[in-house]
Scaffold this active site. Structure first.
Site, PDB file in Angstrom:
ATOM      1  N   PRO A 249      79.538   6.766  54.183  1.00 52.97           N
ATOM      2  CA  PRO A 249      79.929   5.396  53.809  1.00 52.97           C
ATOM      3  C   PRO A 249      80.127   4.552  55.065  1.00 52.97           C
ATOM      4  O   PRO A 249      81.086   4.723  55.802  1.00 52.97           O
ATOM      5  CB  PRO A 249      81.243   5.601  53.044  1.00 52.97           C
ATOM      6  N   ASP A 425      81.694   5.934  60.157  1.00 51.38           N
ATOM      7  CA  ASP A 425      81.753   6.707  58.918  1.00 51.38           C
ATOM      8  C   ASP A 425      83.182   6.652  58.397  1.00 51.38           C
ATOM      9  O   ASP A 425      84.098   7.218  59.009  1.00 51.38           O
ATOM     10  CB  ASP A 425      81.312   8.150  59.201  1.00 51.38           C
ATOM     11  N   HIS A 426      83.371   5.987  57.254  1.00 49.59           N
ATOM     12  CA  HIS A 426      84.729   5.779  56.740  1.00 49.59           C
ATOM     13  C   HIS A 426      85.352   7.065  56.202  1.00 49.59           C
ATOM     14  O   HIS A 426      86.556   7.085  55.881  1.00 49.59           O
ATOM     15  CB  HIS A 426      84.726   4.703  55.649  1.00 49.59           C
ATOM     16  N   ARG A 427      84.596   8.141  56.090  1.00 51.95           N
ATOM     17  CA  ARG A 427      85.192   9.421  55.725  1.00 51.95           C
ATOM     18  C   ARG A 427      86.016   9.978  56.885  1.00 51.95           C
ATOM     19  O   ARG A 427      87.012  10.692  56.673  1.00 51.95           O
ATOM     20  CB  ARG A 427      84.108  10.435  55.351  1.00 51.95           C
TER      21      ARG A 427
END
Length: 454
Positions: A249, A425-427
């Protein structure tokens, strides 16, 4: 007597499955020596020169230029005993593929990953159109009956040259090209059904059976279009970008920075003795800023391991630099960039760019990156929304440096201004962490003296 050996396409990088033949450096009849470069191939990562594993004479090239073949498929046949002497006993097959610098059976040293014969030597695949073996003719009858005139021997299949159109040449084997010429089929009008888009004998025969489907389009624009097969670096880049965009994401943040102090420092350093022979670019300052900012926000240098359900934090920075080359976008790495001084980074970046443009970056230098910079500013672009490289968690876009009005101490003055964009990467990276990292990079470029506090 002659002793023939076939050299299979080796795995020149971990996980390689196929490669395209770019250039043959030898032809049938040429004498070759061990470690002599015989062919240049293009993998999904780089162009690689393959050395010959034996002394001997080339008897046949099994793959044409432009054709894509799988690892393990023979690409060349070499007579290793052209003098006709009795063949030496064959060495015992290697238990595994040799690695660079590893001693192989018989005392040879491997010079390429995958070098040396595999257990169970690969055999050349039989051609579909090869004539079936004919049994020996029986002895002629004693009666003196005049024999009919023998039928002329079939002419050997010769590769028919295909003129390129717009730089594109259809992929087809010599027998298929000859068949198409004999049947009046235009290879440019066919879509190959074979591996890598190779046109097969069946494709040509089907075109004859269904001429309406194979006929070239009558639209005028067709003569002003050209089609190029998707392969090599372009194919690998496209797949990597799709995998990344639809797996991680992405979040992108932007920052506009007054980099006038950095540019002034650059001008001073270029006259310093230790920098006189160094190409000191804004990219070198950005690289140094990234390696320093990673110390405060290690999350941007981490990796999401989906299989293990772990985040892998790395105490090193292998800095990827996106480089545009004639063969497509590649991202070679500067290993342990966090241990380098500004001068060392500038030298490494210059060497990296030169090697990439020449297409000589090794496959090993394309792997194992931890964070990447893409310098879109060299194209006069202000910024963009870069896609994260697979296996990484962040990528920084460095925009063009322009003279722009800027407020300093309440006064509008001309300054050197640059835009930065960070995709993460929003993870792995939260908004606060991504914002802190981007702000740190900007602060280091706006005031290089801040580096003293890191």
């Amino acid at each position: 007597m002659p002793q023939y050996k076939q050299f299979p396409l080796p795995d020149t990088a971990e996980g390689l499955t196929e490669a395209e033949i770019l250039t043959w450096h030898v032809q049938p009849g040429d004498a070759v020596k061990v470690n002599q470069v015989i062919v240049e191939i293009e993998t999904a990562k780089a162009a690689v020169e393959l050395p010959c594993p034996w002394d001997g004479v080339v008897t046949e090239l099994l793959v044409e230029v432009g054709q894509t073949v799988e690892v393990g498929v023979p690409i060349i046949t070499i007579d290793v005993d052209p003098s006709g002497s009795a063949p030496a006993p064959a060495p015992a097959p290697a238990a595994s593929n040799g690695k660079i610098g590893e001693e192989m059976p018989g005392g040879r040293i491997a010079t390429l990953v995958g070098y040396g014969p595999r257990a169970g030597a690969a055999k050349r695949r039989a051609r579909k159109d090869a004539p079936a073996p004919v049994a020996a003719a029986p002895a002629p009858a004693p009666a003196p009956v005049p024999a009919p005139a023998p039928a002329p021997a079939p002419a050997p299949v010769v590769a028919e040259p295909v003129a390129p159109r717009g730089g594109y040449v259809p992929l087809a084997k010599p027998p298929v090209r000859k068949l198409a010429k004999d049947l009046g089929v235009d290879l440019y009008a066919l879509a190959g059904s074979g591996p890598g888009g190779v046109i097969t004998r069946e494709d040509v025969e089907q075109a004859v059976a269904s001429p309406a489907q194979a006929a070239p389009t009558a639209v005028d624009s067709g003569s002003r279009e050209r089609r190029v097969p998707i392969k090599g670096v372009r194919k690998a880049t496209a797949q990597a970008m799709v995998d990344s965009a639809f797996t991680a994401p992405h979040v992108t943040e932007f920052l506009t920075v007054d980099v006038t102090p950095m540019m002034e420092l650059r001008a001073r350093l270029k006259t310093a003795p230790q920098f006189r022979d160094v190409k000191l670019t804004p990219l070198a300052f950005a690289a140094k800023a990234v390696t320093l900012a990673v110390r405060r926000t290690p999350d941007v240098n981490a990796t999401w391991d989906e299989a293990a359900q772990e985040i892998v934090y790395k105490d090193y920075v292998h800095l990827g630099i996106a480089a545009a080359t004639p063969r497509g976008l590649v991202v070679p790495k500067v290993r342990d960039a966090d241990r380098m001084s500004l001068r060392e980074l500038a030298v490494a970046l210059d060497d990296l760019a030169t090697t990439a443009r020449d297409g000589k970056t090794s496959p090993a230098d394309m792997m194992g990156g931890t964070i990447t910079i893409t310098n879109v500013g060299v194209f006069g672009v202000d910024t963009g929304t870069p896609i994260i490289n697979p296996g990484e968690s962040a990528i920084l876009a460095l925009g063009a440096i322009r003279d722009m009005p800027w407020v300093v101490d309440g006064q509008v003055v001309p300054r050197k201004v640059c835009q930065l964009a960070l995709s993460f990467d929003h993870r792995v990276v939260d908004g606060q962490q991504g914002s802190q990292f981007l702000a740190d990079v900007g602060a280091l470029l706006a005031d290089p003296g801040v580096a003293m506090t890191y």
